[in-house]
Scaffold this motif. Structure first.
Motif, PDB file in Angstrom:
ATOM      1  N   CYS A  97       0.842  -1.197   0.000  1.00  0.00           N
ATOM      2  CA  CYS A  97       0.000   0.000   0.000  1.00  0.00           C
ATOM      3  C   CYS A  97       0.877   1.247   0.000  1.00  0.00           C
ATOM      4  N   CYS A 147      -0.277   3.629   3.270  1.00  0.00           N
ATOM      5  CA  CYS A 147       0.052   3.409   4.687  1.00  0.00           C
ATOM      6  C   CYS A 147       1.117   2.343   4.890  1.00  0.00           C
ATOM      7  N   CYS A 152      -6.304  -1.348  -0.293  1.00  0.00           N
ATOM      8  CA  CYS A 152      -5.816  -1.579   1.064  1.00  0.00           C
ATOM      9  C   CYS A 152      -6.983  -1.635   2.048  1.00  0.00           C
ATOM     10  N   ARG A 201      -6.763  -1.212   5.173  1.00  0.00           N
ATOM     11  CA  ARG A 201      -6.594  -0.246   6.256  1.00  0.00           C
ATOM     12  C   ARG A 201      -6.961   1.166   5.826  1.00  0.00           C
ATOM     13  N   CYS A 202      -6.583   1.554   4.584  1.00  0.00           N
ATOM     14  CA  CYS A 202      -6.769   2.961   4.216  1.00  0.00           C
ATOM     15  C   CYS A 202      -7.444   3.154   2.859  1.00  0.00           C
TER      16      CYS A 202
END
Ligand code: ADP
Ligand code: ADP
Ligand code: ZN
Length: 215
Positions: free
Chosen positions: A131, A134, A151, A153-154
């Motif tokens: 990613c 992040c 991603c 997470r982000c």
């Protein structure tokens, strides 16, 4: 607590370092991530490092020393750090000792050496996705992002690193053997090395890493 992850490209250093960082609340210091950020931002260091990284060679020791010294001087590293990707040769290991002793006589507490066979490494690296937002790492088969593309997470779109292409991977493994592997003896002689079987799934390896750090 100052921990160092040692191991060939694709061994799982970044993956396991991120988990330790979450568990102990100390930062993961990944020199690969820091250099990729410098390349993306087109800083002086980034412009110098780009072609070296794309070819799988090591960026010069002085540049790394400055990056790591500055990073460890930041307040969030007061309680320690988890180094992932540094040191990568014996000169860097000696420099790290100097950086740490300059800063409140700290020292390396433990070196976690992830051992993984070469064919497994190639398999992990060829399907790694990173990613750019992040720095999270995924694997298309072993740790897939939920929608296969972004991603978890982000939400940033994942990329394949330029140096994860097969031809460069082979060169990186050669650089590892020539320059980085001697650190196994270097840290073993100092009584700091913990050998950890890095094969098996991510949770299994995590159990071993966690048990080693708790010892
Ligand atoms: P890997 O997934 O192989 O562990 P990294 O993300 O740690 O890769 O590093 C990517 C590239 O960044 C390396 O191939 C090298 O060019 C550069 N690099 C990272 N850390 C160092 C270091 N300690 N010394 C020199 N070059 C480094
Ligand atoms: P390194 O930082 O040592 O280069 P990474 O943590 O980036 O290694 O892992 C390399 C690739 O392998 C990533 O795609 C990651 O998701 C995957 N991976 C990490 N650990 C394991 C494991 N135990 N089993 C299978 N795949 C793994
Ligand atoms: Zn992300």
């Amino acid at each position: 607590m100052l921990l160092v992850f040692l191991g060939p490209p694709g061994a799982g250093k970044g993956t396991q370092a991120a988990r330790l960082s979450t568990k102990y609340g100390i930062p993961q210091v990944s020199t690969g991530d820091m250099l990729r950020e410098a390349v993306a931002a087109e800083t002086e260091v980034g412009l110098r490092a780009k072609s070296i990284m794309d070819s799988g060679q090591l960026v010069d020791d002085d540049t790394l020393a400055e990056l790591v010294r500055d990073r460890l001087a930041q307040a969030d590293a007061d309680g320690g750090a988890i180094l992932d990707g540094y040191p990568r040769n014996t000169a860097q290991a000696t420099t790290l000792d100097e950086i740490l002793s300059d800063a409140d006589s700290r020292r390396v507490d433990r070196v976690l050496f992830l051992e993984v066979a070469e064919d497994v490494l190639v398999d992990r690296l060829s399907k790694r996705r990173a990613c750019p937002g992040c720095n999270a790492n995924f694997h298309l088969r072993f740790n897939p992002p939920s929608d296969g593309v972004h991603c978890d997470r982000c939400g940033t779109e994942l990329i394949q690193r330029e140096d994860d292409r097969e031809a460069v991977v082979r060169d990186r493994l050669g650089v590892y053997r020539d320059s980085t592997e001697p650190l196994v003896d270097f840290y073993s002689e100092r009584g700091l090395l913990a050998r950890i079987d890095g094969e098996g799934d991510i949770d299994e390896v995590w159990d071993r890493v966690d048990a080693t750090v708790r010892q």
